[in-house]
Design an enzyme around this catalytic site. Structure first.
Site, mmCIF file in Angstrom:
data_model
loop_
_atom_site.group_PDB
_atom_site.id
_atom_site.type_symbol
_atom_site.label_atom_id
_atom_site.label_comp_id
_atom_site.label_asym_id
_atom_site.label_seq_id
_atom_site.Cartn_x
_atom_site.Cartn_y
_atom_site.Cartn_z
ATOM 1 N N SER A 159 0.828 -1.206 0.000
ATOM 2 C CA SER A 159 0.000 0.000 0.000
ATOM 3 C C SER A 159 0.864 1.258 0.000
ATOM 4 O O SER A 159 2.072 1.198 0.236
ATOM 5 C CB SER A 159 -0.890 0.016 1.239
ATOM 6 O OG SER A 159 -0.089 0.270 2.375
ATOM 7 N N LYS A 160 0.207 2.353 -0.239
ATOM 8 C CA LYS A 160 0.891 3.639 -0.222
ATOM 9 C C LYS A 160 1.505 3.872 1.159
ATOM 10 O O LYS A 160 2.586 4.428 1.282
ATOM 11 C CB LYS A 160 -0.107 4.741 -0.569
ATOM 12 C CG LYS A 160 0.488 6.126 -0.469
ATOM 13 C CD LYS A 160 -0.488 7.197 -0.872
ATOM 14 C CE LYS A 160 0.085 8.582 -0.655
ATOM 15 N NZ LYS A 160 0.462 8.846 0.721
ATOM 16 N N ARG A 161 0.784 3.406 2.189
ATOM 17 C CA ARG A 161 1.290 3.594 3.548
ATOM 18 C C ARG A 161 2.631 2.881 3.776
ATOM 19 O O ARG A 161 3.495 3.383 4.483
ATOM 20 C CB ARG A 161 0.257 3.138 4.572
ATOM 21 C CG ARG A 161 -0.053 4.237 5.570
ATOM 22 C CD ARG A 161 -1.188 3.876 6.506
ATOM 23 N NE ARG A 161 -2.403 3.526 5.785
ATOM 24 C CZ ARG A 161 -3.187 2.497 6.107
ATOM 25 N NH1 ARG A 161 -2.891 1.718 7.122
ATOM 26 N NH2 ARG A 161 -4.288 2.259 5.414
#
Ligand code: GLU
Length: 506
Positions: A265-267
């Site tokens: 994910s972007k996180r």
């Protein structure tokens, strides 16, 4: 089968294109090119609530940067234009109505509120509500309202949707090129909405199937997250009577987090400091996310890395040009299980591509960075020397600038560890002798090294101790590439000046 290979990448413009999406586009592209077929870009923008301005342009720029060439699409045009679903609006209603007429779909007039209330009722009884065979004849649908009632409700402008009539207790038999044969019982599925009167737009399922059919798509290659939709898609092809020309399906494995479980994910990117998007993304909200391009990755390295996340050529080869990928690619060698992303591997690929640049290309890449970061104007010729000397040690062009700092600027400080280890009085004495020897030379070049070696041997000094002491005086640290190559680069005068400064300072 002699069908022409036609594949499509069909992103929804809901934000920046995740590298998982780029990989989907890439595998589609490689597959199309391998088979001499067509690669189509179709923008699936019928979900107006999730539409993000700028996302479509971002997707197209991202593909361009990666070297993925579109045969038919928004900018390219093509025999099935338009390729943006919002511009194909008028097409879909008729198909939804055809399904109603053939008994495969029905009108439903339930309001969002009444469905919410039902859902709560079920929850209170400890059950989950599903809009399917068990309820469809008890709700406000064309299955239990009279034809006149349905007609008059539509005419007076009541809000309606068309839902697919999912059969009860039928085993849907499916084939996936990557996953093999799959069977799902249709009773586990619900009656998906196909068309909404409120915005006069189809949902993803209807638009996707209709367009794949009209655009003569032969293979649907997409992410694993679409696998649960496959039974519905199979049944839609059947309901439309399009079984014979139904595309083949291949659902790609997920890209996994570097550590732990789940989808990359972007996180994860934010947390560990690596990009999950090809290009820098500036969201309309002002939020930004870093991109491979801006971090200094070569598109060829990025693509090479992505290609191997989920596909295995079956050989030891790791470095592939786009043409080699096209040649070697097959869906049969795509794995079922998720592919773990590795930032280190991404950097490794970039370092390999940097090494393969020729010195003059690399020189042109670092000249502007040298100017910007060190304020130095260098000639192409000198930048080429920097490139040749240091490219084995760099991951990104900008690393060359940091690594070559001492080739332009004399050290202002000396590395403590190196000094403690080598800057001993007996070594400094020998360095003074070496300085005199060097100063007696016409100039210092890589050729001087042999002469110095012989001299050291004759004197029975330790080469290692003396060279590291020399290195500290010139570079401030006891590491780096050939010290004679650096001396040649900075010139005899500067070399002697640095030795003198170190002797005086330390
Ligand atoms: N619009 C869908 C997406 O955003 C396309 C899925 C498909 O390829 O069928 O991924």
């Amino acid at each position: 089968m002699n069908r022409r290979v036609r594949v499509r990448f069909a992103p929804s413009p809901t934000g920046a294109l995740h590298i998982g999406g780029v990989r989907t586009a890439l595998y589609n592209y490689l597959f199309a090119r391998h088979h001499g077929g067509d690669f189509i870009l179709r923008i699936e923008d019928t979900d107006s609530q999730r539409f993000v301005p700028g996302a479509e342009a971002y997707i197209m720029e991202g593909l361009k940067w990666c070297g993925i060439k579109i045969d038919e699409g928004i900018e390219e045009g093509g025999p099935h234009a338009p390729y943006r679903q919002s511009e194909r609006k008028e097409i879909y209603l008729k198909y939804a109505q055809d399904l109603v007429a053939s008994g495969n779909a029905y009108y439903a007039f339930d309001s969002a509120e009444s469905l919410d209330a039902l859902r709560k009722e079920y929850e209170q009884r400890g059950e989950t509500f599903a809009y399917n065979f068990s309820v469809r004849t008890k709700l406000q649908t064309s299955l239990n309202l009279s034809a006149d009632e349905v007609k008059s409700r539509i005419e007076r402008g009541d809000v309606w949707v068309i839902r697919f009539m999912m059969p009860e207790n039928r085993n849907v038999e499916m084939d996936d090129i990557i996953r093999g044969h799959i069977t799902i019982n249709s009773s586990t599925l619900d009656d998906k909405v196909l068309y909404k009167s409120a915005d006069q737009l189809p949902t993803y399922h209807l638009a996707n199937i209709v367009d794949d059919h009209l655009m003569e798509i032969s293979h649907v290659i997409r992410g694993e997250e679409w696998l649960p939709s496959l039974p519905l898609h199979y049944l839609l092809y059947e309901a439309f009577g399009w079984k014979d020309s139904q595309p083949q399906f291949a659902h790609l494995p997920l890209l996994l987090k570097p550590q732990g479980q789940g989808k990359l994910s972007k996180r994860d990117g934010d947390k560990f400091g690596f990009p999950v998007f090809p290009l820098l993304w500036k969201a309309p909200t002002g939020e930004t996310a870093m991109g491979y391009r801006e971090e200094g990755y070569y598109p060829e390295a990025f693509i090479n890395m992505l290609a191997l996340l989920g596909w295995n050529p079956g050989t030891e080869q790791e470095i592939f040009s786009m043409d080699e990928l096209i040649d070697a690619f097959s869906l049969e060698k795509v794995s079922k299980s998720g592919a773990r992303f590795s930032h280190d591997k991404a950097k490794w690929f970039n370092a390999q591509y940097l090494r393969r640049q020729n010195d003059s290309d690399l020189a042109l890449q670092i000249i502007p960075i040298l100017k910007e970061q060190l304020g130095i104007d260098v000639s192409v010729e000198r930048a080429e020397k920097v490139a040749a000397l240091l490219k084995e040690r760099a991951t990104f062009p900008k690393d060359l600038v940091e690594l070559s700092r001492y080739m332009f600027i004399a050290p202002a400080e000396y590395d403590e560890k190196s000094v403690n280890k080598f800057w001993k009085p007996e070594n400094v004495e020998k360095l003074k002798e070496l300085r005199d020897l060097l100063s007696s030379q016409k100039d210092i070049t890589t050729a001087t090294e042999t002469m110095v070696h012989e001299w050291v041997q004759q004197k029975e000094y330790s080469m290692g101790q003396l060279m590291n002491t020399l290195r500290i005086s010139i570079l401030g640290i006891s590491q780096g590439p050939s010290i004679f190559a650096i001396a040649e680069f900075i010139g005899k005068e500067e070399t002697l000046r640095r030795i003198d400064t170190a002797i005086a300072k330390l």
